[in-house]
Design a protein around this motif. Sequence first.
Motif, PDB file in Angstrom:
ATOM      1  N   LEU A 199      -4.351   2.656 -12.796  1.00 53.45           N
ATOM      2  CA  LEU A 199      -3.064   2.484 -11.801  1.00 53.45           C
ATOM      3  C   LEU A 199      -3.201   1.604 -10.630  1.00 53.45           C
ATOM      4  CD1 LEU A 199      -2.522   6.348 -11.944  1.00 53.45           C
ATOM      5  CD2 LEU A 199      -1.342   4.868 -13.438  1.00 53.45           C
ATOM      6  N   LEU A 200      -2.424   0.614 -10.810  1.00 54.16           N
ATOM      7  CA  LEU A 200      -2.702  -0.449  -9.614  1.00 54.16           C
ATOM      8  C   LEU A 200      -1.473  -0.474  -8.866  1.00 54.16           C
ATOM      9  CD1 LEU A 200      -3.805  -3.145 -12.139  1.00 54.16           C
ATOM     10  CD2 LEU A 200      -5.121  -1.457 -10.762  1.00 54.16           C
ATOM     11  N   LEU A 254       0.208  -3.307  -5.712  1.00 51.86           N
ATOM     12  CA  LEU A 254       0.014  -4.639  -4.804  1.00 51.86           C
ATOM     13  C   LEU A 254      -0.315  -4.474  -3.403  1.00 51.86           C
ATOM     14  CD1 LEU A 254       3.220  -6.771  -5.946  1.00 51.86           C
ATOM     15  CD2 LEU A 254       0.993  -6.650  -7.007  1.00 51.86           C
ATOM     16  N   TYR A 287       4.293  -1.407  -3.477  1.00 54.46           N
ATOM     17  CA  TYR A 287       4.684  -2.011  -4.939  1.00 54.46           C
ATOM     18  C   TYR A 287       3.480  -1.538  -5.886  1.00 54.46           C
ATOM     19  CZ  TYR A 287       8.181  -5.513  -3.879  1.00 54.46           C
ATOM     20  OH  TYR A 287       9.310  -6.092  -3.602  1.00 54.46           O
ATOM     21  N   ASP A 288       4.166  -0.495  -6.949  1.00 60.09           N
ATOM     22  CA  ASP A 288       3.091   0.005  -8.004  1.00 60.09           C
ATOM     23  C   ASP A 288       3.241  -0.947  -9.181  1.00 60.09           C
ATOM     24  OD1 ASP A 288       2.039   2.082  -6.313  1.00 60.09           O
ATOM     25  OD2 ASP A 288       3.785   3.372  -6.906  1.00 60.09           O
ATOM     26  N   LEU A 289       2.239  -1.044  -9.666  1.00 57.40           N
ATOM     27  CA  LEU A 289       2.479  -1.963 -11.201  1.00 57.40           C
ATOM     28  C   LEU A 289       2.798  -0.714 -12.164  1.00 57.40           C
ATOM     29  CD1 LEU A 289       0.966  -3.968  -9.813  1.00 57.40           C
ATOM     30  CD2 LEU A 289       0.232  -4.790 -11.744  1.00 57.40           C
ATOM     31  N   LYS A 290       3.553  -1.149 -13.246  1.00 58.36           N
ATOM     32  CA  LYS A 290       3.740  -0.300 -14.479  1.00 58.36           C
ATOM     33  C   LYS A 290       2.391   0.004 -14.954  1.00 58.36           C
ATOM     34  CE  LYS A 290       6.809  -0.491 -18.335  1.00 58.36           C
ATOM     35  NZ  LYS A 290       7.582  -1.611 -19.357  1.00 58.36           N
ATOM     36  N   ASP A 291       2.504   1.349 -15.370  1.00 63.25           N
ATOM     37  CA  ASP A 291       1.423   2.053 -16.303  1.00 63.25           C
ATOM     38  C   ASP A 291       1.314   1.397 -17.543  1.00 63.25           C
ATOM     39  OD1 ASP A 291      -0.681   3.130 -17.406  1.00 63.25           O
ATOM     40  OD2 ASP A 291       0.120   5.324 -17.053  1.00 63.25           O
TER      41      ASP A 291
END
Lengths: 511, 511
Positions: free
Chosen positions: B124-125, B127, B115-119
């Motif tokens: 850039l993060l 989970l 799962y990526d977080l929105k930019d």
Amino acid sequence: MADKVELQDEIKTQGEVVRKLKAEKASKEQIDEEVAKLLQLKAQLGGDEGKHVFVLKTAKGSRDYNPKQMAIREKVFNIIVGCFKRHGAETIDTPVFELKETLTGKYGEDSKLIYDLKDQGGELLSLRYDLTVPFARYLAMTKITNIKRYHIAKVYRRDNPAMTRGRYREFYQCDFDIAGQYDAMIPDAECLKIVYEILSELDLGDFRIKVNDRRILDGMFAVCGVPDEKFRTICSTVDKLDKMAWEDVKREMVIEKGLSEEVADRIGEYVSMQGGKDLAERLLQDPKLSQNKQACAGLTDMKLLFSYLELFQVTDKVVFDLSLARGLDYYTGVIYEAILSQTIQAPVSKPSEQNGVEEAGTSVGSVAGGGRYDGLVGMFDPKGRKVPCVGVSIGIERIFSIMEQKAEASSEKVRTTETQVLVASAQKNLLEDRLKLTSELWNAGIKAEVLYKKNPKLLRQLQHCEETGIPLVAILGEQELSDGVVKLRDVASREEASHFNKRFLNKGCVT
Amino acid sequence: MADKVELQDEIKTQGEVVRKLKAEKASKEQIDEEVAKLLQLKAQLGGDEGKHVFVLKTAKGSRDYNPKQMAIREKVFNIIVGCFKRHGAETIDTPVFELKETLTGKYGEDSKLIYDLKDQGGELLSLRYDLTVPFARYLAMTKITNIKRYHIAKVYRRDNPAMTRGRYREFYQCDFDIAGQYDAMIPDAECLKIVYEILSELDLGDFRIKVNDRRILDGMFAVCGVPDEKFRTICSTVDKLDKMAWEDVKREMVIEKGLSEEVADRIGEYVSMQGGKDLAERLLQDPKLSQNKQACAGLTDMKLLFSYLELFQVTDKVVFDLSLARGLDYYTGVIYEAILSQTIQAPVSKPSEQNGVEEAGTSVGSVAGGGRYDGLVGMFDPKGRKVPCVGVSIGIERIFSIMEQKAEASSEKVRTTETQVLVASAQKNLLEDRLKLTSELWNAGIKAEVLYKKNPKLLRQLQHCEETGIPLVAILGEQELSDGVVKLRDVASREEASHFNKRFLNKGCVT
């Protein structure tokens, strides 16, 4: 007249300066973040050496908890959960992310601080911003109308972290709420009793719990002549009274918010009032307030609340304070906030300007807060069915900080393990005997360790006990083995016994 | 020859069908997700009625835990954490998100499930996908070289959830790891001892722990004539032996992976072997394996491991099984997996095809797994310094499912609170006395509840006890109040005592 124009000019100029400063701050922030992102991308592409270079850090505003911090965290949680259980609470858990739209429209201005997940196909998701909205969503979804629950979990806010002051983008919330249609003020009084019990047991020094009621505030604004549409904004100005002098608060009301001096002064009279049941009774006789239906309802409930607080024996710390005005839109009745009297030298959780939302630490020293919110669940229910709720959020991060500082200042070492005994040997070639004894201890439920070396030095083994606080060491030697005994040594006193004496071993019990 | 061509054609046709089916499945998935997204957007825009319509649900693949599930979860955690503490482990916690690049290149094919977080500006993060990579990042960052830690936390995978079978996109992992340069196999043996203790204490029925070594597998492949570059892919085929017959595994090796029949048969001979220390000794004499350096190192360690396991008295459940080949790339030495013998009728955590990563439940019935990974921390350390690690992950979600099923099947009710006594009254107008007594009980550390009604019916109060399992009820009445006593009733037996007898009250103790 000239004075007024001059003043207005000055305000304008000051406004410009503030705007400029804010813009500069924002752009510095932005530049920093852009630089970080570029560095990250560069690292991902690989350096010149062809060797991948990692940026070895946690995400901005987040942190690891080391074993010592975890030990303190566990201690704090045990006290708090113990209190919740004493009051018959259940616990639930909800996912770390919610549908984006579940959070939409619940946090006003602060919505910009919500973390969204990337759209990787599928639903649009966001990380939870607090535990209250997920709780309301849970109640509406399960159609549960009565529950007393606590929930301790991490929440996420894209705030500007001030980590040195204990403010993070990932932090714990610790909520206790009572949902259900009950007789007035009984659950509300229990929430205050819980705050009282927890703060007493955590031993954080003296504290006060301020109580007010959203209806009393609204009624007060009405009788003072504040126009309806300005209730919320004036409310947030009043909320600053714990950090600003009345003169400054008044200035904001008059100059920024456009109240007349007279209206502001009328408010000033009320918000300086503090008391207990007596104050509620007196205000019920107040010629103006008593004419306002909302205020009367709030004051009648306040009186009732204090009668219950007397039965709960907590009135020594609770004060009815008309200046308390927690920011949250969703409160509908009683509101409260607990403040430590003594400012312990600890990282201070300073709130962002707009941040009145749910975070307990909304003022310096504030360690708990909450109130009644009878309308929130109805926002989720398809038929708008209401479930009255009252709850409290313990400002656990602030409490962690204080406890960490206390541990730092104290001479007592924080243990990060609970090991009661280390199985050691003074001679070589006894690894097998050490492992066998350790295994027997584990099987007997005794917390035991053994060094993972074939032939560790005795000194090294004793050092390990001292470093980690293991109180006892069981020393094996050829002599003891042939005698069928074990030498047991108290690490601190060096007292020894040459057999397994249960009473002696009990000294090592940590529970 | 014609046979072979026919066979190849058939395989081709079957391949087409599979590809087509997969594509259809994927597009159905996609359509469902797109529809969900559109519905969500529509709801956000508001319906025709002008009234906002919420989609009242949790995110796909996630769930709430209700109080009953939480009570079971707490019980399981207490047993597991109790075991970790008995072995002297500390605990740490890491943030739910990491820098995206921290996870990059650690999960191979499975990276697409992150799962990526929105930019939203800034770093850039993503989970966390497991707890092992954050642990390695933590060790490299803190430069800690020795630690025995456990970490219980949720991880996130954008897998296709099979929630009815207990597979979720948000789920718990429960990891125990020992990092440090120690003498061979001592920490490895402790990990197996821990699995043994936990599975015994959880009382999930009989179980077996399969053990193997990555070096033995690699050595075996080498002496059987598998080309170096095919080690990993053949390894993942061998891994299917617990779900597929040898014939099918062999077919995959020969037809899909291009091994010769003879090589496959040689592998077949080895992977059918199971035993204990004796098998390791025998294989050390094996004319082919004994020529391979890797295999010898692995077999020598296996022999040593079993000698420690004998001291730990766990060899009755541990079996050296050459067919065990856990998928994870990062394992460097011993590997293991625990399997429940009896398949309890419970939602089965079926793994995705490529998913050998860290999730303990990699085969039907598998409830724990792990191994040695000496290279992972070095991937994070700027200077490539290695920290040898060995660990185990308990398949806690699968265990929750089994425990929930057991609770469901059992006649005993799961209590969700620990309340010992309800303070009740049979007569009207005794609210104040009830509140006062309840408060006294709380102050004395007794878990007590009181109904939030002015005048609840006695029957309603007794019902509450029966529904929630409160064992005692303290009944107040005019008579008791004037006599200065309290009537205490055992809810189950209806036995009564008309005063506060401490021993009687102790019956309500839950601890």
